[in-house]
Design an enzyme around this catalytic site. Sequence first.
Site, PDB file in Angstrom:
ATOM      1  CD  GLU A  58     -39.684 -32.354 -54.168  1.00 40.22           C
ATOM      2  OE1 GLU A  58     -39.146 -31.379 -55.084  1.00 40.22           O
ATOM      3  OE2 GLU A  58     -39.543 -34.070 -54.295  1.00 40.22           O
ATOM      4  CB  THR A  92     -31.967 -22.392 -52.805  1.00 40.24           C
ATOM      5  OG1 THR A  92     -33.629 -23.220 -53.526  1.00 40.24           O
ATOM      6  CG2 THR A  92     -31.116 -23.010 -53.298  1.00 40.24           C
ATOM      7  CD  GLU A 122     -39.335 -19.571 -53.601  1.00 38.52           C
ATOM      8  OE1 GLU A 122     -38.095 -19.628 -52.949  1.00 38.52           O
ATOM      9  OE2 GLU A 122     -39.501 -20.882 -54.444  1.00 38.52           O
ATOM     10  CB  CYS A 155     -41.994 -24.319 -54.529  1.00 38.76           C
ATOM     11  SG  CYS A 155     -43.019 -25.464 -55.032  1.00 38.76           S
ATOM     12  CE  LYS A 168     -39.127 -27.515 -37.815  1.00 34.94           C
ATOM     13  NZ  LYS A 168     -40.421 -26.313 -37.639  1.00 34.94           N
ATOM     14  N   GLY A 195     -38.218 -26.384 -48.625  1.00 36.70           N
ATOM     15  CA  GLY A 195     -38.287 -25.507 -47.937  1.00 36.70           C
ATOM     16  C   GLY A 195     -37.119 -24.558 -49.019  1.00 36.70           C
TER      17      GLY A 195
HETATM   18  P1  NAD Z   1     -37.727 -22.294 -44.651  1.00 38.60           P
HETATM   19  O1  NAD Z   1     -36.522 -23.010 -45.966  1.00 38.60           O
HETATM   20  O2  NAD Z   1     -37.121 -21.307 -44.565  1.00 38.60           O
HETATM   21  O3  NAD Z   1     -38.362 -23.905 -43.605  1.00 38.60           O
HETATM   22  C1  NAD Z   1     -38.462 -24.944 -44.408  1.00 38.60           C
HETATM   23  C2  NAD Z   1     -38.316 -25.970 -42.585  1.00 38.60           C
HETATM   24  O4  NAD Z   1     -37.395 -25.590 -42.602  1.00 38.60           O
HETATM   25  C3  NAD Z   1     -39.426 -25.430 -41.844  1.00 38.60           C
HETATM   26  O5  NAD Z   1     -39.815 -26.111 -40.801  1.00 38.60           O
HETATM   27  C4  NAD Z   1     -38.519 -24.477 -40.840  1.00 38.60           C
HETATM   28  O6  NAD Z   1     -38.678 -24.380 -39.499  1.00 38.60           O
HETATM   29  C5  NAD Z   1     -37.005 -25.175 -41.021  1.00 38.60           C
HETATM   30  N1  NAD Z   1     -36.195 -24.523 -41.293  1.00 38.60           N
HETATM   31  C6  NAD Z   1     -35.875 -23.455 -41.060  1.00 38.60           C
HETATM   32  N2  NAD Z   1     -34.274 -23.002 -40.610  1.00 38.60           N
HETATM   33  C7  NAD Z   1     -33.302 -24.332 -39.738  1.00 38.60           C
HETATM   34  C8  NAD Z   1     -32.362 -25.195 -39.817  1.00 38.60           C
HETATM   35  N3  NAD Z   1     -31.267 -24.118 -39.766  1.00 38.60           N
HETATM   36  N4  NAD Z   1     -32.337 -26.375 -39.746  1.00 38.60           N
HETATM   37  C9  NAD Z   1     -33.288 -27.409 -39.881  1.00 38.60           C
HETATM   38  N5  NAD Z   1     -34.681 -26.825 -40.548  1.00 38.60           N
HETATM   39  C10 NAD Z   1     -34.965 -25.158 -40.616  1.00 38.60           C
HETATM   40  O7  NAD Z   1     -38.252 -21.946 -45.783  1.00 38.60           O
HETATM   41  P2  NAD Z   1     -40.219 -21.784 -46.437  1.00 38.60           P
HETATM   42  O8  NAD Z   1     -40.083 -20.257 -45.999  1.00 38.60           O
HETATM   43  O9  NAD Z   1     -40.750 -22.750 -44.276  1.00 38.60           O
HETATM   44  O10 NAD Z   1     -40.655 -22.071 -47.150  1.00 38.60           O
HETATM   45  C11 NAD Z   1     -40.479 -21.006 -48.485  1.00 38.60           C
HETATM   46  C12 NAD Z   1     -39.972 -22.422 -49.142  1.00 38.60           C
HETATM   47  O11 NAD Z   1     -40.405 -23.648 -49.187  1.00 38.60           O
HETATM   48  C13 NAD Z   1     -39.718 -21.244 -50.737  1.00 38.60           C
HETATM   49  O12 NAD Z   1     -38.548 -21.378 -50.992  1.00 38.60           O
HETATM   50  C14 NAD Z   1     -40.234 -22.838 -51.158  1.00 38.60           C
HETATM   51  O13 NAD Z   1     -39.964 -22.674 -52.884  1.00 38.60           O
HETATM   52  C15 NAD Z   1     -40.095 -23.764 -51.646  1.00 38.60           C
HETATM   53  N6  NAD Z   1     -40.617 -25.013 -51.318  1.00 38.60           N
HETATM   54  C16 NAD Z   1     -40.219 -25.882 -51.803  1.00 38.60           C
HETATM   55  C17 NAD Z   1     -41.827 -26.752 -52.568  1.00 38.60           C
HETATM   56  C18 NAD Z   1     -40.904 -28.001 -53.863  1.00 38.60           C
HETATM   57  O14 NAD Z   1     -41.691 -28.600 -53.733  1.00 38.60           O
HETATM   58  N7  NAD Z   1     -39.657 -27.500 -54.379  1.00 38.60           N
HETATM   59  C19 NAD Z   1     -42.651 -26.913 -51.515  1.00 38.60           C
HETATM   60  C20 NAD Z   1     -42.443 -25.869 -51.189  1.00 38.60           C
HETATM   61  C21 NAD Z   1     -42.157 -24.746 -50.994  1.00 38.60           C
END
Ligand code: NAD
Length: 501
Positions: free
Chosen positions: A271, A250, A404, A305, A195, A248
């Site tokens: 992650e 935290t 963040e 991230c 997804k 995504g």
């Molecule tokens: P996000 O958590 O909002 O979304 C990530 C994914 O989760 C998306 O596909 C989103 O549609 C899905 N999602 C959102 N709410 C959901 C729910 N209730 N149930 C199931 N799925 C859901 O994150 P973002 O804004 O897309 O990305 C930014 C974040 O990702 C930042 O916090 C960043 O640090 C983190 N990130 C971490 C790494 C790592 O490897 N540690 C790498 C890249 C990004």
Amino acid sequence: MTTAAATRTRAGWEMLASALRPEGRALIDGELRHARSGRTFDTISPIDGRVIAAVARCEAADVDDAVAAARASFEAGIWRHVEPLQRKRVLLRFAELIRADLERLALLETLDVGKPIQDSLTSDVPSTATCIAYYAEFADKLYDEIAPTGPKDLALIRREPLGVIAAIVPWNYPLVIAAWKLGPALLAGNSVVLKPAEQSPLGAIRLGELALQAGIPPGVVNIVPGYGEEAGQALALHADVDMVTFTGSTQVGKLMLRYAGDSNLKRVALELGGKSPQIVLRDADLQAAASDIAWAIFYNQGESCNAGSRLICDAGIKNELLAEVKRVAATITLGHPLDPATKMGALIDAGHMQRVLGYIDTGIAEGAELALGGRQTMRESGGYYLEATILDKVQPAARVAREEIFGPVLAVTEARDEAEALRLANDSIFGLAAAVWTRDMDAAHRVSNALRAGTVWINTYFKSAMTTPFGGFKQSGFGRDRSPHAIEKYTDLKTIWTTFR
Ligand code: NAD
């Protein structure tokens, strides 16, 4: 890179973009499909705020179809029981097709998320192919174990695929992070439902098409674009998914653990976010440090991230270092992402840009000094551009030092000495990455041993390879992407014990 890609001008990329008809349908059981409801959502380019494509808005019913297809392909053994050499060949072909599709994938990535085309071309797409090829090579090189037992016993310890893997990924490095999940999951013989983030579905759909073209059987790779609370939640709660591998925030990572507990105790790998510190000690090579420090926060518009978003600097050298960092920042050209000279592009969407601007205001209200940038720019484009920003004199308790921001904002805090720098660096809920800058190797090793982070760099930043694990300590998550260690989490151990009569 082909000569055409290397020499294409902004006008050339814009022409390609206007002729592009991105696929917006889901990929389920080897077929491109509309959502069952027929509903779509628009994917908007942060470059200019324009609609790029209408994308299938998958919901629970579509997720059920994708999981059923993944389950059926897994049970049929059409992928997991393929000879290792053949599985390797197919995955290598997948990597080759990604390389051959460089221009299209790079363009989709840049249009979807606003990152510079040059980064998509030279980093994101090649790294995606490299990751798939890296895991392909393990197919005929991994051995199982035989446990020490008595002479009349044989105990085999085998690694088996888990089954159906849900991969839920963010928008900042959509292709690379999808590959970090697909590569080891597929190598191990699993079937996957991916997804993508709602902001960046197009590259993922294309990846799915290429996987199919490479010969990965229908149902083994499924792509369900949609919203987090709809497709994402349905997938993470699904009783027939064996594992969710999530990258995504935290906040959403915590939901993944709840979903697993509320459903079938599926395995979870996370992650998550970061607030990575860069410690600069008094004896550091400031010129060398300044360049990496600036890139560590401004690369990918700060939407990494593991961005080095906190600079913790010895008070005695702070002014000199900051002047150098500002000088480097001035060379990181902010501009139209399709211009090959651009080094910093657009933030992902209007809401995120406002959030980052809000943090800058909060930082100043909390007593920080604006040392660089701080404003929205290129408004006439209709896109979401923000200047490289430095907040100086940030207090350790300030929100901009603790939360963040996920944008091009560096928070600078002074430290009296090494011990205070270390204490400030570790005073965070996150532990994804960290760096220390010093010429004193004793100090470098003292500090790197004491830093609580999944990656610690000494006198460099962002250096990485497929060969090294990636992931965090503390609330930055658990489980690792990249390297051979990533394979473990997509498998389970089975003991098969035989007694001879
Ligand atoms: P996000 O958590 O909002 O979304 C990530 C994914 O989760 C998306 O596909 C989103 O549609 C899905 N999602 C959102 N709410 C959901 C729910 N209730 N149930 C199931 N799925 C859901 O994150 P973002 O804004 O897309 O990305 C930014 C974040 O990702 C930042 O916090 C960043 O640090 C983190 N990130 C971490 C790494 C790592 O490897 N540690 C790498 C890249 C990004």
